[in-house]
Write a protein that holds these residues in place. Structure first.
Motif, PDB file in Angstrom:
ATOM      1  N   LEU A 181     -37.537 -10.342 -19.987  1.00 31.38           N
ATOM      2  CA  LEU A 181     -38.992 -10.445 -19.880  1.00 31.38           C
ATOM      3  C   LEU A 181     -39.597  -9.302 -19.072  1.00 31.38           C
ATOM      4  N   GLU A 182     -38.858  -8.768 -18.101  1.00 35.40           N
ATOM      5  CA  GLU A 182     -39.397  -7.671 -17.298  1.00 35.40           C
ATOM      6  C   GLU A 182     -39.641  -6.423 -18.133  1.00 35.40           C
ATOM      7  N   ALA A 183     -38.946  -6.283 -19.251  1.00 35.85           N
ATOM      8  CA  ALA A 183     -39.182  -5.151 -20.148  1.00 35.85           C
ATOM      9  C   ALA A 183     -40.189  -5.499 -21.237  1.00 35.85           C
ATOM     10  N   LEU A 184     -40.173  -6.754 -21.702  1.00 34.00           N
ATOM     11  CA  LEU A 184     -41.047  -7.140 -22.803  1.00 34.00           C
ATOM     12  C   LEU A 184     -42.515  -7.186 -22.387  1.00 34.00           C
ATOM     13  N   ARG A 185     -42.801  -7.751 -21.214  1.00 34.40           N
ATOM     14  CA  ARG A 185     -44.205  -7.927 -20.806  1.00 34.40           C
ATOM     15  C   ARG A 185     -44.936  -6.593 -20.670  1.00 34.40           C
ATOM     16  N   PRO A 186     -44.404  -5.621 -19.902  1.00 34.54           N
ATOM     17  CA  PRO A 186     -45.141  -4.344 -19.790  1.00 34.54           C
ATOM     18  C   PRO A 186     -45.324  -3.635 -21.127  1.00 34.54           C
ATOM     19  N   ARG A 187     -44.345  -3.722 -22.004  1.00 30.84           N
ATOM     20  CA  ARG A 187     -44.472  -3.058 -23.298  1.00 30.84           C
ATOM     21  C   ARG A 187     -45.535  -3.729 -24.160  1.00 30.84           C
ATOM     22  N   ALA A 188     -45.553  -5.063 -24.137  1.00 31.62           N
ATOM     23  CA  ALA A 188     -46.569  -5.772 -24.915  1.00 31.62           C
ATOM     24  C   ALA A 188     -47.971  -5.467 -24.387  1.00 31.62           C
ATOM     25  N   ARG A 189     -48.122  -5.402 -23.067  1.00 29.41           N
ATOM     26  CA  ARG A 189     -49.434  -5.095 -22.493  1.00 29.41           C
ATOM     27  C   ARG A 189     -49.841  -3.653 -22.785  1.00 29.41           C
ATOM     28  N   ASP A 190     -48.877  -2.754 -22.762  1.00 31.56           N
ATOM     29  CA  ASP A 190     -49.186  -1.354 -23.051  1.00 31.56           C
ATOM     30  C   ASP A 190     -49.660  -1.194 -24.492  1.00 31.56           C
ATOM     31  N   LEU A 191     -49.044  -1.932 -25.411  1.00 32.57           N
ATOM     32  CA  LEU A 191     -49.490  -1.893 -26.797  1.00 32.57           C
ATOM     33  C   LEU A 191     -50.909  -2.437 -26.921  1.00 32.57           C
ATOM     34  N   PHE A 192     -51.224  -3.487 -26.178  1.00 36.13           N
ATOM     35  CA  PHE A 192     -52.569  -4.050 -26.228  1.00 36.13           C
ATOM     36  C   PHE A 192     -53.594  -3.064 -25.674  1.00 36.13           C
ATOM     37  N   MET A 193     -53.240  -2.368 -24.599  1.00 37.72           N
ATOM     38  CA  MET A 193     -54.193  -1.453 -23.971  1.00 37.72           C
ATOM     39  C   MET A 193     -54.352  -0.145 -24.732  1.00 37.72           C
ATOM     40  N   GLY A 194     -53.299   0.305 -25.429  1.00 37.01           N
ATOM     41  CA  GLY A 194     -53.362   1.606 -26.072  1.00 37.01           C
ATOM     42  C   GLY A 194     -53.180   1.612 -27.564  1.00 37.01           C
ATOM     43  N   GLY A 195     -52.856   0.482 -28.167  1.00 36.48           N
ATOM     44  CA  GLY A 195     -52.630   0.429 -29.613  1.00 36.48           C
ATOM     45  C   GLY A 195     -53.746  -0.321 -30.317  1.00 36.48           C
ATOM     46  N   ALA A 196     -54.419   0.335 -31.226  1.00 32.57           N
ATOM     47  CA  ALA A 196     -55.552  -0.293 -31.912  1.00 32.57           C
ATOM     48  C   ALA A 196     -55.107  -1.519 -32.708  1.00 32.57           C
ATOM     49  N   LEU A 197     -53.970  -1.422 -33.407  1.00 31.90           N
ATOM     50  CA  LEU A 197     -53.512  -2.533 -34.233  1.00 31.90           C
ATOM     51  C   LEU A 197     -53.083  -3.721 -33.379  1.00 31.90           C
ATOM     52  N   SER A 198     -52.345  -3.463 -32.306  1.00 32.11           N
ATOM     53  CA  SER A 198     -51.900  -4.545 -31.428  1.00 32.11           C
ATOM     54  C   SER A 198     -53.090  -5.204 -30.745  1.00 32.11           C
ATOM     55  N   ASN A 199     -54.017  -4.380 -30.277  1.00 31.36           N
ATOM     56  CA  ASN A 199     -55.213  -4.904 -29.635  1.00 31.36           C
ATOM     57  C   ASN A 199     -56.006  -5.778 -30.596  1.00 31.36           C
ATOM     58  N   GLY A 200     -56.169  -5.291 -31.824  1.00 32.99           N
ATOM     59  CA  GLY A 200     -56.920  -6.058 -32.809  1.00 32.99           C
ATOM     60  C   GLY A 200     -56.234  -7.346 -33.210  1.00 32.99           C
ATOM     61  N   ALA A 201     -54.893  -7.332 -33.276  1.00 32.08           N
ATOM     62  CA  ALA A 201     -54.163  -8.536 -33.669  1.00 32.08           C
ATOM     63  C   ALA A 201     -54.349  -9.653 -32.636  1.00 32.08           C
ATOM     64  N   LEU A 202     -54.213  -9.329 -31.346  1.00 35.01           N
ATOM     65  CA  LEU A 202     -54.362 -10.346 -30.306  1.00 35.01           C
ATOM     66  C   LEU A 202     -55.803 -10.837 -30.215  1.00 35.01           C
ATOM     67  N   LYS A 203     -56.756  -9.938 -30.381  1.00 33.22           N
ATOM     68  CA  LYS A 203     -58.155 -10.361 -30.329  1.00 33.22           C
ATOM     69  C   LYS A 203     -58.524 -11.211 -31.541  1.00 33.22           C
ATOM     70  N   THR A 204     -57.904 -10.924 -32.680  1.00 32.01           N
ATOM     71  CA  THR A 204     -58.136 -11.764 -33.858  1.00 32.01           C
ATOM     72  C   THR A 204     -57.649 -13.185 -33.614  1.00 32.01           C
ATOM     73  N   LEU A 205     -56.483 -13.312 -32.994  1.00 27.57           N
ATOM     74  CA  LEU A 205     -55.977 -14.640 -32.645  1.00 27.57           C
ATOM     75  C   LEU A 205     -56.915 -15.338 -31.675  1.00 27.57           C
ATOM     76  N   ARG A 206     -57.340 -14.628 -30.640  1.00 28.81           N
ATOM     77  CA  ARG A 206     -58.221 -15.241 -29.639  1.00 28.81           C
ATOM     78  C   ARG A 206     -59.546 -15.687 -30.252  1.00 28.81           C
ATOM     79  N   THR A 207     -60.134 -14.836 -31.094  1.00 26.44           N
ATOM     80  CA  THR A 207     -61.448 -15.147 -31.660  1.00 26.44           C
ATOM     81  C   THR A 207     -61.389 -16.342 -32.592  1.00 26.44           C
ATOM     82  N   ASN A 208     -60.325 -16.448 -33.394  1.00 27.39           N
ATOM     83  CA  ASN A 208     -60.241 -17.537 -34.362  1.00 27.39           C
ATOM     84  C   ASN A 208     -59.738 -18.836 -33.751  1.00 27.39           C
TER      85      ASN A 208
END
Length: 532
Positions: A70-97
């Protein structure tokens, strides 16, 4: 034994014996593989097929396979959310719906069991809704004083998806001008960890900050006073928080996570299975973007045979796109309409990147279909790109909403309902809600606190067809007007009827009535359009 073996035996009998033993062992191993490779041994569990020989993953428990990574997975997942348009959009799509503007309370207490008359039930329902709105729509419900209850739902859900899990503490913090003392404190997943430099021998087994007793039941959580990545250099301290208070019996901690393994105590970021694919896709996109930018630039290079640097001097003006002019003779830059001076004998060879790449979009689409399958989000919804037929688009949305409803139900069970029960208990204690026998019997407690949580509606691709389908379901007893109102428009049926009655009286008061013939004509016209 052939003539080669005979010759070897004559020269070196010991060597010949070793070769014979090796041959016998190989024969026996082959026979053993034939016995072992049965059933799955001939397929997914095969150890003899060339395609499977190098694939031998080790079998670990949830601690080894999940918690240790988990110490490796969490920072990588957050980095994708902060810097990746597709990852950011996927999580926000889940949150919005799933959450949208928030899951709203609808009290559904058992009036028959509580022996409440119809009038008393309506009165209690309106009283609960008013009191809960007083707490939930105020930022006093947040321990940090920044969000109301519905914004806390969005924060908790997004953090859960991004980090794998999230925690909510339920302290009682009296505040000036605040009627209720219940507060919700959201803690990020990293704050729950094993304490260091602390004697924990008198406690149960602790794994990633989760303490379990001898029966394997979670009894407490250990939280640090700061985030492990904080710039605060003060030494970290840990506090043990029991899941349920020994004396009060109230719930102190809510742990939001989705388990995928037995004995799993911590959640996995939803992006974990596709982290590598998303990161590589992000790099590929950046490379294609850079290649397209370079391909679109037009730069003039001047090669001179003289040593005089001023012969082709250009005025010190900026390039058309704002690119800075080189500050030295050794610095060359590309730019839109840029002019660069070369030294005698220097030449420029520019590789043609051949952009735009015609295969870029089909390749990205193929990868995103796989990513969408892992996230349970159809490709069309993942990119908000609906180009298929009505039936195909509707099928994609319906499939997505199966997952949205499941996660919405989990959010209601694990977050909204426990908090509502704690709030209800405080409201009864403070005398804001009259609930006789509330603390006398758990079944009475359950009867009073039963509730439904409705989120934003799904929306319709064709509102007319959706409304007609709702009418058919209600008329045949497959659904209720209350449920259809919540799912179609996100409203409450009782409130709608009350408002419609008011509007009807208001129109009649001012003489605004609909001509019956016009209404019937409109219906006939609609019927003719349907037939055509």
């Amino acid at each position: 034994m052939n003539w080669i073996e005979s010759a070897i035996s004559a020269v070196s009998p010991r060597w010949a014996a070793k070769r014979e033993r090796a041959r016998l062992e190989a024969y026996q191993n082959q026979k053993l593989l034939q016995i072992v490779n049965q059933g799955y041994g001939d397929h997914g569990a095969s150890r003899s097929k060339k395609s499977m020989k190098a694939w031998n993953p080790s079998a670990g428990d949830a601690e080894a396979d999940i918690h240790e990574n988990l110490e490796a997975l969490r920072p990588r997942a957050r980095d994708l959310f902060m810097g990746g348009a597709l990852s950011n959009g996927a999580l926000k799509t889940l949150r919005t719906n799933v959450i949208g503007t928030g899951l709203r309370l609808k009290p559904s207490f058992d009036a028959d069991f509580l022996r409440l008359s119809e009038e008393d039930a309506k009165k209690l329902k309106r009283q609960i809704e008013r009191e809960f709105a007083l707490w939930a729509e105020s930022k006093d419900c947040d321990a940090a004083g920044m969000h109301n209850f519905y914004e806390l739902q969005q924060l908790a859900f997004l953090s859960k998806m991004m980090s794998g899990d999230v925690f909510a503490l339920l302290p009682l913090l009296p505040r000036k001008h605040a009627l209720y003392d219940l507060r919700v404190r959201i803690l990020e997943a990293d704050r729950c960890s094993n304490p260091r430099n602390l004697d924990v021998s008198k406690y149960g087994r602790i794994s990633n900050g989760v303490e379990v007793d001898k029966d394997g039941m979670v009894s407490a959580y250990w939280f640090s006073d700061k985030h492990p990545g904080s710039y605060n250099l003060k030494p970290m301290k840990w506090q043990r928080v029991e899941v349920v208070g020994k004396e009060s019996g109230r719930r102190n901690v809510l742990h939001l996570m989705e388990a995928e393994r037995p004995e799993q105590r911590r959640g996995v970021p939803i992006l974990a299975p596709v982290i590598e694919s998303l990161k590589q896709l992000e790099r590929y996109t950046e490379a294609e973007l850079m290649a397209a930018v370079i391909s679109g630039m037009f730069t003039v290079f001047i090669e001179s045979e003289t040593d005089d640097p001023d012969e082709f001097a250009v005025p010190p003006t900026d390039n058309p796109t704002g690119e800075p002019i080189p500050t030295s003779d050794d610095e060359l830059r590309l730019g839109n309409g840029a002019v660069q001076i070369l030294r005698p004998g220097e030449k420029v060879n520019i590789a043609n990147p051949g952009r735009p790449n015609a295969q870029f979009d089909p390749f990205v689409t193929s990868i995103l279909r796989q990513v969408g399958a892992s996230l349970e989000v159809p490709y069309e919804l993942l990119l908000k790109h609906f180009t298929a037929s009505y039936s195909a688009s509707r099928a994609a949305l319906l499939e997505a909403w199966k997952m949205f409803r499941m996660r919405r139900a989990w959010m209601a069970w694990d977050f909204c309902q426990p908090i509502y029960e704690e709030w209800f208990a405080e409201a009864v204690i403070k005398g804001r809600i009259d609930a006789p026998g509330f603390f006398d019997d758990p079944i009475i407690f359950k009867a009073y606190t039963q509730a439904e949580w409705h989120g934003p509606s799904q929306g319709q691709l064709d509102p007319v067809k959706e409304a007609n389908a709702a009418v058919i379901r209600v008329e045949n007893g497959f659904s209720t007007r209350q449920r259809e109102a919540a799912e179609l428009t996100g409203t409450e049926y009782e409130s709608n009827v009350r408002q419609l009655a008011y509007e009807k009286d208001l129109r009649e008061q001012y003489g605004l009535t609909v001509d019956k013939n016009i209404a019937e004509g409109g219906e006939e016209e609609n019927a003719e359009e349907d037939q055509t």
